[in-house]
Structures are given as structure tokens and as C-alpha cells.
Design an enzyme around this catalytic site. Sequence first.
Site, PDB file in Angstrom:
ATOM      1  N   TRP A 165      35.393  27.290  37.994  1.00 26.34           N
ATOM      2  CA  TRP A 165      34.382  27.870  38.778  1.00 26.34           C
ATOM      3  C   TRP A 165      35.103  28.935  39.662  1.00 26.34           C
ATOM      4  O   TRP A 165      33.768  29.963  39.522  1.00 26.34           O
ATOM      5  CB  TRP A 165      33.487  27.058  38.798  1.00 26.34           C
ATOM      6  CG  TRP A 165      33.581  26.456  40.132  1.00 26.34           C
ATOM      7  CD1 TRP A 165      34.565  25.199  40.083  1.00 26.34           C
ATOM      8  CD2 TRP A 165      34.670  26.199  41.772  1.00 26.34           C
ATOM      9  NE1 TRP A 165      35.292  23.955  41.203  1.00 26.34           N
ATOM     10  CE2 TRP A 165      35.472  25.508  42.674  1.00 26.34           C
ATOM     11  CE3 TRP A 165      34.652  28.138  42.637  1.00 26.34           C
ATOM     12  CZ2 TRP A 165      35.581  25.955  43.236  1.00 26.34           C
ATOM     13  CZ3 TRP A 165      35.012  28.429  43.471  1.00 26.34           C
ATOM     14  CH2 TRP A 165      35.667  26.981  43.842  1.00 26.34           C
ATOM     15  N   ASN A 166      36.168  29.044  39.766  1.00 26.10           N
ATOM     16  CA  ASN A 166      36.942  29.876  40.527  1.00 26.10           C
ATOM     17  C   ASN A 166      36.934  31.383  40.026  1.00 26.10           C
ATOM     18  O   ASN A 166      36.912  32.572  40.779  1.00 26.10           O
ATOM     19  CB  ASN A 166      37.498  29.629  41.774  1.00 26.10           C
ATOM     20  CG  ASN A 166      38.932  29.233  40.770  1.00 26.10           C
ATOM     21  OD1 ASN A 166      38.863  29.244  39.789  1.00 26.10           O
ATOM     22  ND2 ASN A 166      40.465  29.270  41.872  1.00 26.10           N
ATOM     23  N   ALA A 191      33.245  25.106  33.318  1.00 24.70           N
ATOM     24  CA  ALA A 191      32.850  24.467  34.440  1.00 24.70           C
ATOM     25  C   ALA A 191      31.417  24.913  34.443  1.00 24.70           C
ATOM     26  O   ALA A 191      30.525  25.994  34.184  1.00 24.70           O
ATOM     27  CB  ALA A 191      33.135  25.716  36.185  1.00 24.70           C
ATOM     28  N   GLY A 243      42.766  23.236  36.478  1.00 23.74           N
ATOM     29  CA  GLY A 243      41.758  23.067  37.799  1.00 23.74           C
ATOM     30  C   GLY A 243      42.983  21.936  38.727  1.00 23.74           C
ATOM     31  O   GLY A 243      44.136  22.083  38.817  1.00 23.74           O
ATOM     32  N   SER A 244      42.286  21.352  39.329  1.00 31.64           N
ATOM     33  CA  SER A 244      42.873  20.466  40.034  1.00 31.64           C
ATOM     34  C   SER A 244      43.520  19.859  39.657  1.00 31.64           C
ATOM     35  O   SER A 244      43.363  18.955  38.099  1.00 31.64           O
ATOM     36  CB  SER A 244      41.887  19.639  40.567  1.00 31.64           C
ATOM     37  OG  SER A 244      41.157  18.285  39.880  1.00 31.64           O
ATOM     38  N   GLU A 265      47.346  24.614  34.330  1.00 24.88           N
ATOM     39  CA  GLU A 265      47.571  24.934  35.525  1.00 24.88           C
ATOM     40  C   GLU A 265      46.485  24.539  37.254  1.00 24.88           C
ATOM     41  O   GLU A 265      45.260  24.346  36.835  1.00 24.88           O
ATOM     42  CB  GLU A 265      46.332  26.301  35.655  1.00 24.88           C
ATOM     43  CG  GLU A 265      47.427  27.644  34.365  1.00 24.88           C
ATOM     44  CD  GLU A 265      49.026  27.921  34.826  1.00 24.88           C
ATOM     45  OE1 GLU A 265      49.789  28.150  34.247  1.00 24.88           O
ATOM     46  OE2 GLU A 265      49.333  27.894  36.078  1.00 24.88           O
ATOM     47  N   LEU A 266      48.093  24.352  37.747  1.00 24.83           N
ATOM     48  CA  LEU A 266      46.955  23.154  38.443  1.00 24.83           C
ATOM     49  C   LEU A 266      46.897  23.124  40.108  1.00 24.83           C
ATOM     50  O   LEU A 266      46.878  24.458  40.138  1.00 24.83           O
ATOM     51  CB  LEU A 266      47.726  21.252  38.815  1.00 24.83           C
ATOM     52  CG  LEU A 266      47.372  20.745  37.066  1.00 24.83           C
ATOM     53  CD1 LEU A 266      47.839  19.689  37.294  1.00 24.83           C
ATOM     54  CD2 LEU A 266      46.386  20.729  36.018  1.00 24.83           C
ATOM     55  N   CYS A 299      44.205  28.536  43.681  1.00 27.30           N
ATOM     56  CA  CYS A 299      44.765  28.236  43.846  1.00 27.30           C
ATOM     57  C   CYS A 299      45.773  28.660  44.288  1.00 27.30           C
ATOM     58  O   CYS A 299      47.010  28.339  44.538  1.00 27.30           O
ATOM     59  CB  CYS A 299      45.061  27.252  41.945  1.00 27.30           C
ATOM     60  SG  CYS A 299      45.400  28.583  41.300  1.00 27.30           S
ATOM     61  N   GLU A 394      44.555  20.636  49.879  1.00 30.15           N
ATOM     62  CA  GLU A 394      44.613  22.121  49.345  1.00 30.15           C
ATOM     63  C   GLU A 394      42.910  22.826  49.804  1.00 30.15           C
ATOM     64  O   GLU A 394      42.204  21.256  49.876  1.00 30.15           O
ATOM     65  CB  GLU A 394      44.098  22.452  48.425  1.00 30.15           C
ATOM     66  CG  GLU A 394      44.316  23.556  47.352  1.00 30.15           C
ATOM     67  CD  GLU A 394      44.223  23.746  45.999  1.00 30.15           C
ATOM     68  OE1 GLU A 394      43.921  22.971  45.341  1.00 30.15           O
ATOM     69  OE2 GLU A 394      44.682  24.957  45.849  1.00 30.15           O
TER      70      GLU A 394
END
Length: 490
Positions: A165-166, A191, A243-244, A265-266, A299, A394
Site C-alpha cells: 500500500w505504501n 494491497a 512487501g514485508s 523486494e522485502l 522500506c 522496522e
Amino acid sequence: MTQDATDLRMLLKDPSLLQTRAYVAGEWVDADDGKTFGVVNPARGDVIAEVADLSRAEVARAIAAAAQAMKGWAARTAKDRAQILRKWFDLMMENQDDLGRILTVEQGKPLAEAKGEIAYGASFIEWFGEEAKRIYGETIPGHQPDKRLTVIRQPIGVVGSITPWNFPNAMITRKCGPALAAGCGFVGRPAAETPLSALALAVLAERAGVPKGLFSIVTSSRSSDIGKEFCENPAVRKLTFTGSTEVGRILLRQAADQVLKCSMELGGNAPFIVFDDADLDAAVEGAMASKFRNNGQTCVCANRIYVQAGVYDEFARRLAAAVDKLRVGDGLEEGVTTGPLINRDAVEKVQDHIQDAVAGGATVVTGGRPRDGLFFDPTVVTGITDKMKVASEETFGPLAPLFKFTTEEEAIERANATIFGLAAYFYARDIGRVTRVQEALEYGIVGVNTGIISTEVAPFGGVKQSGLGREGSRHGIEDYLEMKYICLSV
Ligand SMILES: NC(=O)C1=CN([C@@H]2O[C@H](COP(=O)(O)OP(=O)(O)OC[C@H]3O[C@@H](n4cnc5c(N)ncnc54)[C@H](OP(=O)(O)O)[C@@H]3O)[C@@H](O)[C@H]2O)C=CC1
Ligand SMILES: O=C(O)[C@H](O)CS(=O)(=O)O
């Protein structure tokens, strides 16, 4: 705080960009069972739209359509694909203001920042349209007199994409840009918090001439189900996720059954190191840019700020003064620099990190408290130690924790003491120190005397548990191609 409900259509020059049905196999559709989920404006708390809530069945149809459409798409010339991507880029930039408003209302970032994301997102479509024409093969001197060896590169197949969502626009285009340029079909699941930006992208894809069925946006609140469809459907040959790290691990486990190629991409935990030979004003400016971009919800945000003892107090003073100039509010309001956090969990995580630090003896220099709704004080805390939660977790919010260090070796060791390895930053002017530190930091991205590193022309990605692969740059298209070695006996 009571505010008028958001009437998004009134804010747009082109209200047709606001879609609430999913874009599946070239058609705008409701969920088969008619279900919808609400999209909330985080600045006001009101539901701005009800969006189609798809299940695996609709996603399977999108995948099948992408597999069919990519046969013709991959057969077109690279220049033809490039021209359609260029048209899509042009349409995104022509509609930048409307796309920015949709993004601000569903994600919260201030309009100027949202419009910046639209330009950033569009740059991936432009860049990979150009890269489509540079997918070269090779010939190899034969190992026997009657052998002619060649290598060609072909599209990997249908791509399943899951994005956070970011960055509701740019994280999708950073994936569908290279996928379509390579000749692949693409099914994107945004998302649940921010589907409207993705659906607006689909409106413009249609207008740009992206063939029906090639590109789908499948909106759903059932993220786990959609992830399983991507991992279990044999027509999907590539999974790309942002995401995470926690969710990345789940998807990698699921993808293993089909040996599905994955790009990940975490999460990050970026150190930001200020040495005593740094330009302090520049370091403060870089820390502000890195830490408070998207209200700390990226991130690559500085998550741990290490300051050498000799300049610690002065840096803390100057940073707090800069933080106090930030203006928190609704991203649609003129002059607002800092929007809301995305949800209640995000507010509670920032509060938890601050309370944990203070309990351990840290001092809140400025900020430190939640405000109405999902707003939070931009915050600076000194006296942070490596034992505190913010050192290993984080924060993903507007908290600048200042750690003190003494030697260069200590700073490097502490900066590297994490399972993550996405972005790191440092400010120094001695050329020997700059060279030693940039090489010693175990990260995929290092910013030297800058707090902003994001661009479509450079490879973005992490090492250790921050991910697999790179996005953007000339490297970013590789993950959407398969290499074929041809041995011809003459
Ligand atoms: N490296 C990078 O570029 C980025 C990393 N992140 C990291 O992600 C975290 C915060 O972002 P956030 O969006 O909450 O991250 P999440 O990993 O929770 O969610 C990312 C996406 O995955 C979806 N998702 C969640 N669970 C599953 C599942 N089991 N199967 C399939 N899809 C799933 C989410 O859907 P839904 O939201 O609908 O549940 C969302 O679309 C932070 O750690 C941050 O660092 C975030 C953005 C970029
Ligand atoms: O999701 C993110 O945080 C982005 O990858 C960061 S950036 O690419 O916009 O810098």
C-alpha cells in the site's frame, strides 16, 4: 476529528479514472459473488469506495486470458511494444494530477509527494519501453566444426504480482513495465488498502492500446487466497512481490512446490550514519528526506540514525529543529508535509517503539505522541541503544531514533548487525573513510551524502533477508526473460 466525507469524483478532472470494478481479461467486472470491500481515506476515516472483492476463480480467468494474450503480444516487434508503453507513460503524465489525488485519498501521502510518485511510477513504463528494444541474444563459437551455437532470450510467461500500500502506483509499474516490455502477460493484485491507483492504471493501459487480457488488476481482500492462486496455477511462471520479509517467506515456501521463479523486494532496517567530518546541515537535510518520506512508510527509510559522539548533540538539536517545521495534516491541504499513517496497527507500532525506548532510558526530544485519527507527531528520540526494539524492528513511521557511536569500525559493525540488507546511508567527507565505509556496508543500496536513492535507472534491491533480484535499471528486465541455448548441427 469529524470531517466531511471524501467525494473523490468531485476532485478529479476525469472521473472515469475512478473505477471500483476489477479489470479482468480486458473487462470491468464485479466479483462473481458480488462481494466488495471498503477503501478508507486514512486522513478522514471515511469509506471512499466499495471495490470488487475477487476470489481465486476470477483470478484464474485473468491468468488464462494473460496466457492467451501474451502469444500475440510476444510475437509483436519490440518497437511495437515500446510504442504502446510510451503511450501509457504519456497518458500517466497527462493525468498526473488526477492520479495523484486518487493516491493521496487512498494512501494518505501529501498531494505533491503523490504526484511525485506518479512521475516515478511512469518512469518505469518509459524506461522499460526503451529497454524492450535492447533484449539482445548472442552467438558462441562452436565447440565442434559442425555446430552453430546461439542464445536467445524469450518472455518467461504469465507474471503474478503482489504489491504493498505504501507506493500504490510505482510498485506496480516497477513490475509490469519490464514484464510487458519482455512480452509477458501480467496479473497484478494491489494491497486492499490502496486498489484505486492500480485500477486507474488499468484505465490508462486500455487507452494506451495494451491488448485485452494481457494486463489484469485483480482486487481482493483475500490476499492469502490470491497468493495461493499465483503459486499453484501452472500457467503462472513468475511471482514478483514487494512487501514485508514475513510475507515474502510465506510466498517463497508456497512457490517452491512449482519451482516458481520469484522476485522479492522485502523489508529493510536502514542505518543512517553521521560521521564527525560530515557536513551537518547536509546530513540533517538527508536524514529528513530519508526518514520522513511517505511519513516514514518506505522500506528504504532511515530506521536507525547513528551519530559520532563529537557531533551527536549538535546533530540532535538541528534535526529536532527541522522536524518541528513539518506540518501534519490531510494530504489534500496546501502546505501539509506529513500525512496520516495507513492504519491503527501502524500507529500502535510507532507508539510501541517510542514507549520501549523511553522505558530503556531514552529521551523524547520532540514529538512522541499520537494525534487524532491516524496522525502521529514527527518524533526525535536520543539515547537509543542496540537493546531497544527500534534497533532490530522496522518502525515504518515518523520516528528518528539517534544512536551514539565512537569509532568508524564500531559504526560499520553495528550498522551491519541485522538480518536485513536493503538500503544504508552515511555522511562523511574524508575520501578514505567514504571508500572504506561504502564497501564495508552489507546492503544492496548505499547512499553517500544523500538520503534519497530511488530512480528507475539504477538497480533497486536488497541482500540478506531484504530480498531477491533487482528492479529498475538495465538489469530489471532480466527477471522477466528466460535464456534459451540453441545448438544447431549443420
Ligand atoms: N522492499 C520493499 O520495497 C518494500 C517492503 N515493504 C515492507 O512491508 C512491510 C509493510 O508493508 P505491508 O504492505 O504491510 O507489507 P505486507 O507484506 O503485509 O503486505 C504486502 C502485500 O502482500 C499482501 N499479503 C499479505 N499477506 C499475504 C499472503 N499470505 N499471501 C499473499 N499476499 C499477502 C498484502 O495484502 P493486504 O495488504 O491486502 O493484506 C499486500 O498487498 C514493511 O516491513 C516494509 O518494509 C513494504 C513496501 C516495499
Ligand atoms: O516500497 C518502497 O518502500 C519503495 O520500494 C521505496 S522506493 O523505491 O520508492 O524508494
